[in-house]
Design an enzyme around this catalytic site. Sequence first.
Site, PDB file in Angstrom:
ATOM      1  N   CYS A 192     -11.440   1.549  -5.433  1.00  0.00           N
ATOM      2  CA  CYS A 192      -9.875   1.666  -4.810  1.00  0.00           C
ATOM      3  C   CYS A 192      -8.853   2.204  -5.780  1.00  0.00           C
ATOM      4  CB  CYS A 192      -9.520   0.067  -4.418  1.00  0.00           C
ATOM      5  SG  CYS A 192     -10.559  -0.357  -3.297  1.00  0.00           S
ATOM      6  N   HIS A 222      -2.366   0.310  -3.087  1.00  0.00           N
ATOM      7  CA  HIS A 222      -3.772   0.369  -2.594  1.00  0.00           C
ATOM      8  C   HIS A 222      -3.789  -0.754  -1.521  1.00  0.00           C
ATOM      9  CE1 HIS A 222      -7.901   0.204  -1.507  1.00  0.00           C
ATOM     10  NE2 HIS A 222      -7.936  -0.999  -1.992  1.00  0.00           N
ATOM     11  N   ASN A 282      -8.759  -0.684   5.013  1.00  0.00           N
ATOM     12  CA  ASN A 282      -9.038  -0.166   3.682  1.00  0.00           C
ATOM     13  C   ASN A 282      -9.599   1.208   3.426  1.00  0.00           C
ATOM     14  OD1 ASN A 282      -9.496   0.011   0.952  1.00  0.00           O
ATOM     15  ND2 ASN A 282     -10.367  -2.052   0.822  1.00  0.00           N
TER      16      ASN A 282
END
Length: 325
Positions: free
Chosen positions: A113, A252, A282
């Site tokens: 990420c 993020h 995500n």
Amino acid sequence: MIRARVVGTGNYLPEKILTNKDMEVLCDTTDEWIQQRTGIKQRHVAAPDEATSDLCTRAAENALKDAGIAAGDVDAVICCTLTPDYMFPSTGSVVQAKLGADNAAALDINAACSGFLYGLATANAYIQSGLYKTVVVTAGELVSNRIIYKNRDTGVLFGDGAGAVVLRAEEGERGVLSMYLGSDGKSADMLIMHKGGSKVPPKPDNVLDIFTIQMKGQELFKRAVVKFPEACQKAFDSTGLTIDDVALFVPHQANGRILEAAAQRMGLPTEKLYMNIDRVANIVAGSIPIALHHAREDGRIKDGDIVLLASFGAGVTWGSSLIRW
Ligand code: ACO
């Protein structure tokens, strides 16, 4: 002073959408649970003939168009992903070819990420060192053909897509003002896909669960709420800027509740926190550049604005960056 200025952004999100209602058919979950616990309403899913390089190329093409820069003028293509097309060659090389960036170096970065921030830091270092003038950072994931949807604890969280930025060497005050990156590999088992690599290679007896993700969700949650503010403080310490200077925080997007809690700890007004997790879920490395481009499309970023980026994810890794737009 030479800075890496963001001169273009672009996204590519596959056409097909899987809503939370669709997820209810694929695993033992509910739209209500997913929305309440994560903020996610839907995720995009790539077509069967698409690969990660296709998503990253489309995003990079859109960013180059936005910048008004020809592919032939790109010096380096950095592709950030944990779902590469192949074990080798790099997806960056595949994207370079598809873009027609014939004069560019190409490489991949995998920091889960935090991948985009690691890629941004690499591009920034290339530009500040004088090695390159124009760098494309494209970041994306194609998780839908590996995710095991029946595993509800991880299956509902992720989506496909890519985002890209074009960075150019420019004199002046606009561009990347700070980069901070961190890692704690001792905590790797907090979020890990154990099988399929050199440690546990694919074999006939493990091939069916090779894509199982092991995740300590609550531990990650608690750590992220602390790490986001810590990483952002590093950005402030290195620039002398403060939270009050920030026009927009684009983190993020792993969980809306994590981001709201982190923003509160930082003393950031909610209206300065940008979230698009409801639309895209995500997208791991692609998450930040996709959110950046959405924020621009929504009219949330103006010339001269100070934009704060931050990430936390598998590794575990984290990072932050301040950019003057
Ligand atoms: N639908 C319905 N119920 C579910 C689901 C689901 N999809 N998933 C889990 N549950 C159940 C659990 O089984 C549990 O049931 P029980 O109480 O009967 O045991 C209950 O819901 C609560 O589970 P928790 O794991 O405690 O739920 P939590 O509120 O912590 O939310 C989540 C889980 C969304 C994963 C959260 O912990 C989170 O977002 N963690 C951080 C993730 C993260 O930041 N990852 C890093 C970035 S990703 C990357 O780097 C690739």
